[in-house]
Design a protein around this motif. Sequence first.
Motif, mmCIF file in Angstrom:
data_model
loop_
_atom_site.group_PDB
_atom_site.id
_atom_site.type_symbol
_atom_site.label_atom_id
_atom_site.label_comp_id
_atom_site.label_asym_id
_atom_site.label_seq_id
_atom_site.Cartn_x
_atom_site.Cartn_y
_atom_site.Cartn_z
ATOM 1 N N SER A 239 45.092 44.123 25.757
ATOM 2 C CA SER A 239 44.489 42.827 26.171
ATOM 3 C C SER A 239 45.186 42.392 27.518
ATOM 4 C CB SER A 239 45.074 41.827 24.955
ATOM 5 O OG SER A 239 44.603 42.178 23.866
ATOM 6 N N GLU A 240 46.422 42.736 27.742
ATOM 7 C CA GLU A 240 46.871 42.236 29.091
ATOM 8 C C GLU A 240 46.217 42.957 30.285
ATOM 9 O OE1 GLU A 240 51.049 42.881 29.164
ATOM 10 O OE2 GLU A 240 51.683 42.004 27.221
ATOM 11 N N LEU A 241 45.887 44.275 30.057
ATOM 12 C CA LEU A 241 45.251 44.862 31.116
ATOM 13 C C LEU A 241 43.844 44.188 31.087
ATOM 14 C CD1 LEU A 241 45.479 47.092 33.131
ATOM 15 C CD2 LEU A 241 44.199 48.677 31.575
ATOM 16 N N GLN A 242 43.308 44.035 30.170
ATOM 17 C CA GLN A 242 41.818 43.375 30.295
ATOM 18 C C GLN A 242 41.767 41.860 31.081
ATOM 19 O OE1 GLN A 242 38.793 44.453 28.936
ATOM 20 N NE2 GLN A 242 37.848 42.428 29.205
ATOM 21 N N ALA A 243 42.910 41.116 30.650
ATOM 22 C CA ALA A 243 42.953 39.830 31.230
ATOM 23 C C ALA A 243 43.190 39.973 32.701
ATOM 24 C CB ALA A 243 44.157 38.989 30.488
ATOM 25 N N TYR A 244 44.073 40.965 32.874
ATOM 26 C CA TYR A 244 44.449 41.073 34.568
ATOM 27 C C TYR A 244 43.218 41.512 35.168
ATOM 28 C CZ TYR A 244 47.008 42.548 38.731
ATOM 29 O OH TYR A 244 47.432 42.430 39.922
ATOM 30 N N GLY A 245 42.324 42.246 34.732
ATOM 31 C CA GLY A 245 41.001 42.719 35.214
ATOM 32 C C GLY A 245 39.911 41.793 35.537
ATOM 33 N N GLU A 246 40.134 40.835 34.454
ATOM 34 C CA GLU A 246 39.007 39.582 34.256
ATOM 35 C C GLU A 246 39.702 38.695 35.526
ATOM 36 O OE1 GLU A 246 37.850 37.919 30.827
ATOM 37 O OE2 GLU A 246 37.512 39.626 29.901
ATOM 38 N N LYS A 247 40.922 38.224 35.669
ATOM 39 C CA LYS A 247 41.616 37.658 36.787
ATOM 40 C C LYS A 247 41.151 38.154 38.045
ATOM 41 C CE LYS A 247 46.126 36.683 38.485
ATOM 42 N NZ LYS A 247 47.507 36.506 38.596
ATOM 43 N N LEU A 248 41.275 39.429 38.114
ATOM 44 C CA LEU A 248 40.902 40.129 39.612
ATOM 45 C C LEU A 248 39.615 39.828 40.100
ATOM 46 C CD1 LEU A 248 42.821 43.715 39.573
ATOM 47 C CD2 LEU A 248 43.462 41.597 40.761
ATOM 48 N N TRP A 600 44.012 39.224 47.840
ATOM 49 C CA TRP A 600 42.789 39.765 48.651
ATOM 50 C C TRP A 600 41.766 40.218 47.910
ATOM 51 C CZ3 TRP A 600 40.603 40.626 53.057
ATOM 52 C CH2 TRP A 600 39.661 41.425 53.152
ATOM 53 N N VAL A 601 42.066 40.647 46.905
ATOM 54 C CA VAL A 601 40.847 41.095 45.812
ATOM 55 C C VAL A 601 40.169 39.672 45.149
ATOM 56 C CG1 VAL A 601 40.365 42.271 43.430
ATOM 57 C CG2 VAL A 601 41.831 43.338 45.318
ATOM 58 N N MET A 602 41.016 38.925 44.982
ATOM 59 C CA MET A 602 40.359 37.691 44.386
ATOM 60 C C MET A 602 39.617 36.733 45.348
ATOM 61 S SD MET A 602 42.888 36.435 41.398
ATOM 62 C CE MET A 602 44.300 36.452 42.492
ATOM 63 N N PHE A 603 40.151 36.682 46.572
ATOM 64 C CA PHE A 603 39.771 35.517 47.570
ATOM 65 C C PHE A 603 39.161 36.160 48.768
ATOM 66 C CE2 PHE A 603 43.074 33.525 44.948
ATOM 67 C CZ PHE A 603 42.404 33.027 43.781
ATOM 68 N N GLY A 604 39.517 37.412 49.154
ATOM 69 C CA GLY A 604 39.286 37.933 50.679
ATOM 70 C C GLY A 604 37.950 38.010 50.544
ATOM 71 N N ASP A 605 37.726 37.895 52.082
ATOM 72 C CA ASP A 605 36.193 38.257 52.450
ATOM 73 C C ASP A 605 36.103 39.644 53.001
ATOM 74 O OD1 ASP A 605 33.818 38.018 53.724
ATOM 75 O OD2 ASP A 605 34.140 36.399 54.866
#
Length: 611
Positions: A239-248, A600-605
């Motif tokens: 669950s923690e890895l899943q939540a982190y991936g969805e966040k990314l 960078w992964v979440m907001f980078g262009d």
Amino acid sequence: MQYLEGRKYVVQGIFLAIALLYMTRLFFMQVLDGTYKLAADRNTLQRLVQIPYRGLIYDRKNQLLVQNTPVYDIMVVPREVKQLDSLALCELLQIPLENLRASLVAAKKYSRTKPSPVLQNLTTPDLAAIQDRLSDFSGFYPRTRMARAYRTPNMAHALGYVGAITPAFLEKPKYAKYQPGENIGISGLEAFYESTLMGRRGVQYKMVNVRGIEKGAFRGGEFDTLSVAGQDLHLSVDSELQAYGEKLLAGRRGSIVALDPKTGEVLAFVSAPHYNPNLLTGKGSGNRYMALLNDPNQPLFDRPIMATYPPGSVFKLVNELVALQLGVVTPNTSFECNWKLVRCTHRHEPPVNVNIAIKQSCNPYFYQVMQAAVLRKQSPNKYEDARIGLGQWQKMVKSFGLGERLGVDMAQEKRGLIPSPEYYDKRKGYHKWRYRTVYSLSIGQGEIGITGLQMANLMATIANRGWYYTPHFVRGIGNGGPLPQFRVKHYTAVDTTLFKYIIPGMRDVVDGRGGTAEFASLAQYGIAVAGKTGTVQNPHGEDHATFAAFAPAEDPKIAIAVFIENAGFGGISAAPAAGLMIEKYLRGKVAPHRKRWEDWVMFGDFTKRRH
């Protein structure tokens, strides 16, 4: 004597008639579809189907993800409706008149003697506000059932959702035991494991008065049967890895799939954009579903198993392995980086062996690798030679689980495509195509298409040096293990001894000087990552980015594939996302100084940076 003999037959006939009457009455009480009218007074007996508790769902660490919560439905038995004041009932239930009329029409069409839903998913306070006045409307009564409640805002695509069974489903023999208004798994694990989760229904016969108030069990409950709760599911998902991936991937389009290569268990299954599974439960869930369905970002689309993309340069690994198996190349085979054949990704050192070719992702090298595998002079006709060779190539490639459904425990999995000679015959004409027609397959482009799940499984196969277990989410059902099909090893058509020759190049992709995926490196923590970047050509906009890997390279515990749409070069977008996921899983955390990569992964262009 004849008189006595005739009298004997009369007496026997009377006893037989009495016996038949008794048996008919008993049969009538047990199974007749009246379900509500089993006594002489047709308004004093109800047959109540007891819906069992649906099985619960837990994650890898035994944390509860999905539970049951009580809700109430307002049901109607058309035959019992007398002198209905429709406007008053609509005012009480707070529903439009047209909705009530539609519900009554559907109820009569289904059955005049069986209950059908009018209003669903009421909470306890909702019911308390109307229950007293509801008894004024004959034929309408509340029914309690258990609805799904999700204790996580994540994993919606994997878990799936439940919804009211539709008339179309009810017409199928498979769903004969269901009644209108009951819930059924619609998608995801809820649908795949429906028969396991649903349990077994029970039946109770209750005496009621004319106002529907229970007066006790019929004949002490001798005709009742007990319900049996559904079995629980224990998932392999972290669950923690899943939540982190969805966040990314929040705000992106794409997918992340992570597997345990040793078992085939799914560790993370990210489809972006995602949604909160609780949106599809409770009152108003129908409206929220329609909003998701009409969302242009397609949050309901299950990308890891339904979106197919060309794999890009990741596929070069498969072509190398096929050529090694056919004996047309060796690990030390050298090919010139000849841009006249196909343009390369960048200028680089000469690809004098497979390690350098993989590290630098040399397009001309792998053009010639596949050419050697397909054109083996098996026919003097160049068109037939290409046709024979491509057919053999396709069969070997498909042994990696590509171009076919893997058989994951989810519905709607797509096959993808590994094109055959017949495919090109149909498109180009028989003996109208040759290797130059299909060369784009050598670098994972063209007509080829695979899913994110298939790519993650490819990495698991390479990590295992040539075999894989079918990917699956459920590691345990009740007190048992997974389904039997998930314990069967599948071997590729490539000898297991040959996989070792591509691992060093994959490690150099990440940790070697000048490798294309340096942003996925975890060398500072002593973790060797073996991987391959890919850039997927997209005629409709910016290219898609991909990266696939496993780690630790010497003893793999995670295999991962990342697709990010319109993100350009895989090394600058998909690779750092995969590196963060691997770090999170193997170390349990992401180091503070690497948080910049999260941003960078979440907001980078990605489109403004090129390797």
